[in-house]
Design a protein around this motif. Structure first.
Motif, mmCIF file in Angstrom:
data_model
loop_
_atom_site.group_PDB
_atom_site.id
_atom_site.type_symbol
_atom_site.label_atom_id
_atom_site.label_comp_id
_atom_site.label_asym_id
_atom_site.label_seq_id
_atom_site.Cartn_x
_atom_site.Cartn_y
_atom_site.Cartn_z
ATOM 1 N N THR A 200 -25.060 14.609 7.831
ATOM 2 C CA THR A 200 -25.124 14.938 9.251
ATOM 3 C C THR A 200 -25.566 13.698 9.999
ATOM 4 O OG1 THR A 200 -25.780 17.205 8.690
ATOM 5 C CG2 THR A 200 -26.064 16.517 10.975
ATOM 6 N N ALA A 201 -24.765 13.260 10.981
ATOM 7 C CA ALA A 201 -25.093 11.996 11.639
ATOM 8 C C ALA A 201 -24.410 11.861 12.989
ATOM 9 C CB ALA A 201 -24.686 10.818 10.742
ATOM 10 N N ASN A 202 -25.121 11.234 13.914
ATOM 11 C CA ASN A 202 -24.533 10.702 15.135
ATOM 12 C C ASN A 202 -24.122 9.282 14.780
ATOM 13 O OD1 ASN A 202 -23.888 9.733 17.664
ATOM 14 N ND2 ASN A 202 -25.971 9.872 18.487
ATOM 15 N N LEU A 203 -22.915 9.138 14.240
ATOM 16 C CA LEU A 203 -22.507 7.868 13.642
ATOM 17 C C LEU A 203 -22.403 6.754 14.682
ATOM 18 C CD1 LEU A 203 -19.694 9.053 11.199
ATOM 19 C CD2 LEU A 203 -21.994 8.280 10.587
ATOM 20 N N PRO A 204 -22.877 5.565 14.356
ATOM 21 C CA PRO A 204 -22.609 4.421 15.233
ATOM 22 C C PRO A 204 -21.098 4.276 15.434
ATOM 23 C CG PRO A 204 -24.210 3.848 13.523
ATOM 24 C CD PRO A 204 -23.667 5.192 13.170
ATOM 25 N N TYR A 205 -20.681 4.097 16.682
ATOM 26 C CA TYR A 205 -19.256 4.063 16.982
ATOM 27 C C TYR A 205 -18.500 3.012 16.172
ATOM 28 C CZ TYR A 205 -19.510 7.195 21.061
ATOM 29 O OH TYR A 205 -19.651 8.276 21.890
ATOM 30 N N GLN B 106 -21.182 18.411 0.268
ATOM 31 C CA GLN B 106 -20.630 19.739 0.531
ATOM 32 C C GLN B 106 -19.952 19.794 1.888
ATOM 33 O OE1 GLN B 106 -23.832 22.593 0.219
ATOM 34 N NE2 GLN B 106 -23.392 22.995 -1.943
ATOM 35 N N SER B 107 -20.578 19.150 2.866
ATOM 36 C CA SER B 107 -20.017 19.146 4.213
ATOM 37 C C SER B 107 -20.431 17.879 4.940
ATOM 38 C CB SER B 107 -20.473 20.375 5.010
ATOM 39 O OG SER B 107 -21.866 20.302 5.278
ATOM 40 N N LEU B 108 -19.636 17.538 5.958
ATOM 41 C CA LEU B 108 -19.930 16.431 6.862
ATOM 42 C C LEU B 108 -20.008 17.008 8.273
ATOM 43 C CD1 LEU B 108 -17.144 13.942 5.632
ATOM 44 C CD2 LEU B 108 -19.509 14.055 4.803
ATOM 45 N N THR B 109 -21.078 16.745 8.984
ATOM 46 C CA THR B 109 -21.205 17.154 10.379
ATOM 47 C C THR B 109 -21.485 15.882 11.164
ATOM 48 O OG1 THR B 109 -22.118 19.277 9.648
ATOM 49 C CG2 THR B 109 -22.335 18.731 11.979
ATOM 50 N N LEU B 110 -20.454 15.383 11.855
ATOM 51 C CA LEU B 110 -20.489 14.012 12.344
ATOM 52 C C LEU B 110 -20.099 13.925 13.817
ATOM 53 C CD1 LEU B 110 -18.549 12.457 9.329
ATOM 54 C CD2 LEU B 110 -21.035 12.593 9.605
ATOM 55 N N MET B 111 -20.813 13.071 14.537
ATOM 56 C CA MET B 111 -20.497 12.791 15.932
ATOM 57 C C MET B 111 -19.552 11.597 16.002
ATOM 58 S SD MET B 111 -21.709 13.597 19.167
ATOM 59 C CE MET B 111 -23.480 13.858 19.038
ATOM 60 N N PHE B 112 -18.464 11.782 16.755
ATOM 61 C CA PHE B 112 -17.493 10.712 16.978
ATOM 62 C C PHE B 112 -17.162 10.627 18.460
ATOM 63 C CE2 PHE B 112 -16.371 12.204 12.673
ATOM 64 C CZ PHE B 112 -16.350 11.012 11.964
ATOM 65 N N GLN B 113 -16.494 9.549 18.831
ATOM 66 C CA GLN B 113 -15.813 9.548 20.119
ATOM 67 C C GLN B 113 -14.805 10.698 20.108
ATOM 68 O OE1 GLN B 113 -14.394 5.610 21.458
ATOM 69 N NE2 GLN B 113 -15.525 4.746 19.742
ATOM 70 N N ARG B 114 -14.632 11.343 21.240
ATOM 71 C CA ARG B 114 -13.748 12.516 21.309
ATOM 72 C C ARG B 114 -12.339 12.195 20.793
ATOM 73 N NH1 ARG B 114 -13.937 18.194 22.227
ATOM 74 N NH2 ARG B 114 -11.755 18.736 22.227
ATOM 75 N N GLU B 115 -11.852 11.014 21.096
ATOM 76 C CA GLU B 115 -10.495 10.635 20.671
ATOM 77 C C GLU B 115 -10.393 10.600 19.155
ATOM 78 O OE1 GLU B 115 -7.409 7.971 19.231
ATOM 79 O OE2 GLU B 115 -9.537 7.457 19.279
ATOM 80 N N VAL B 116 -11.420 10.114 18.474
ATOM 81 C CA VAL B 116 -11.415 10.073 17.013
ATOM 82 C C VAL B 116 -11.491 11.496 16.454
ATOM 83 C CG1 VAL B 116 -12.651 9.274 14.951
ATOM 84 C CG2 VAL B 116 -12.437 7.770 16.937
ATOM 85 N N ALA B 117 -12.334 12.324 17.049
ATOM 86 C CA ALA B 117 -12.448 13.723 16.604
ATOM 87 C C ALA B 117 -11.101 14.430 16.701
ATOM 88 C CB ALA B 117 -13.497 14.451 17.445
#
Length: 281
Positions: A120-125, A146-157
């Protein structure tokens, strides 16, 4: 509610430790602890899991993960300025937070984690996509997570969850959807961060599948997909010439018209093409 534990609000932490975000490190701090706790909850039940967090910064999401009951958090932070703030978090949650200073692209976190593991991370862009590709392409599957819960730029998501026939559909969507179940579970405007980025952000939750959706050799599939989307405007019979001199025969065997372009072809068909090229799988 301004806090979720006995620690000071994040704005105070940042001011006390003079933690101005650095663009060179891809830093955008999420200061609302209600939001960081919500992201932690989106990761699922963490009570029996070790959690890997990349780029914790001043510790907002770290605190959310711990407050929501994570068994243990391993936080990898490149910016030494953040270490004193993270040490305060560790002191508030005894024996539940380990902080490693270093580059997430160079550190093997498995030496410090006990399964089951969630990320789980607010990943560096600037390293988010590279880390995701690494986690999706290990030598063995199922992966360590088991799972990834990750923050991305909306375009990458949007690229991760894209479907055939859309402009955002490409290699990232195929890598993610072949071996995992990805969903966008949260959207955040630029104003939620300090400093505000120029684009919106989104949280993607990916659950690892026990085995890939369709059989295929990972190396062959990756080669085919990379070649197809590197020249996505070309018909596949032209874009994939470098993969095999008999590519038209393989395309037909996989049920793909040779005149199709990459963005028109679904995951199952790409896997069938990979099997035709490498029948041993």
């Amino acid at each position: 509610m301004t806090t979720i534990d006995s620690l000071p609000p994040l704005r105070e932490v940042i001011a006390d430790h003079q933690l101005s975000a650095r663009k060179s490190l891809g830093q955008n701090f999420l200061l609302d602890l209600n939001l960081t706790a919500k992201i932690a909850r989106l990761a699922g039940d963490l009570s029996d899991c070790d959690v890997l967090e990349i780029g914790p910064g001043p510790g907002g999401l770290t605190r959310g993960l711990l407050a929501e009951g994570a068994r243990r958090v391993l936080a990898v932070e490149k910016d030494a300025r953040c270490l004193p703030a993270l040490a305060q978090v560790a002191a508030a949650y005894p024996n539940r937070l380990q902080v490693i200073e270093g580059d997430a692209l160079e550190i093997n976190p498995l030496e410090h984690l006990t399964p089951p593991i969630r990320v789980t991370a607010n990943l560096p862009y600037n390293i988010g996509t590279e880390l995701l590709v690494r986690w999706l392409t290990p030598k063995q599957w199922p992966p360590f997570w088991q799972s990834l819960t990750l923050m991305f730029q909306r375009e990458v998501a949007e690229r991760i969850v894209a479907q055939p026939g859309t402009k955002k559909y490409g290699r990232l969507a195929l890598l993610a959807q072949w071996r995992a179940e990805p969903h966008i579970v949260m959207s955040l405007p630029p104003g939620a961060f300090t400093p505000p980025p120029k684009v919106s952000s989104a949280v993607v939750h990916l659950t690892a599948l026990p085995e890939p959706r369709f059989p295929a050799d990972a190396g062959t599939l990756n080669q085919v997909v990379a070649a197809a989307f590197n020249q996505r405007r070309k018909m596949l019979r032209s874009a994939l010439k470098s993969v095999s001199p008999d590519i038209e025969d393989h395309l037909k065997a996989a049920g793909i018209p040779p005149t199709e372009r990459a963005e028109q072809v679904g995951l199952e068909a790409f896997c069938a093409l990979a099997r035709s090229l490498n029948p041993g799988t």
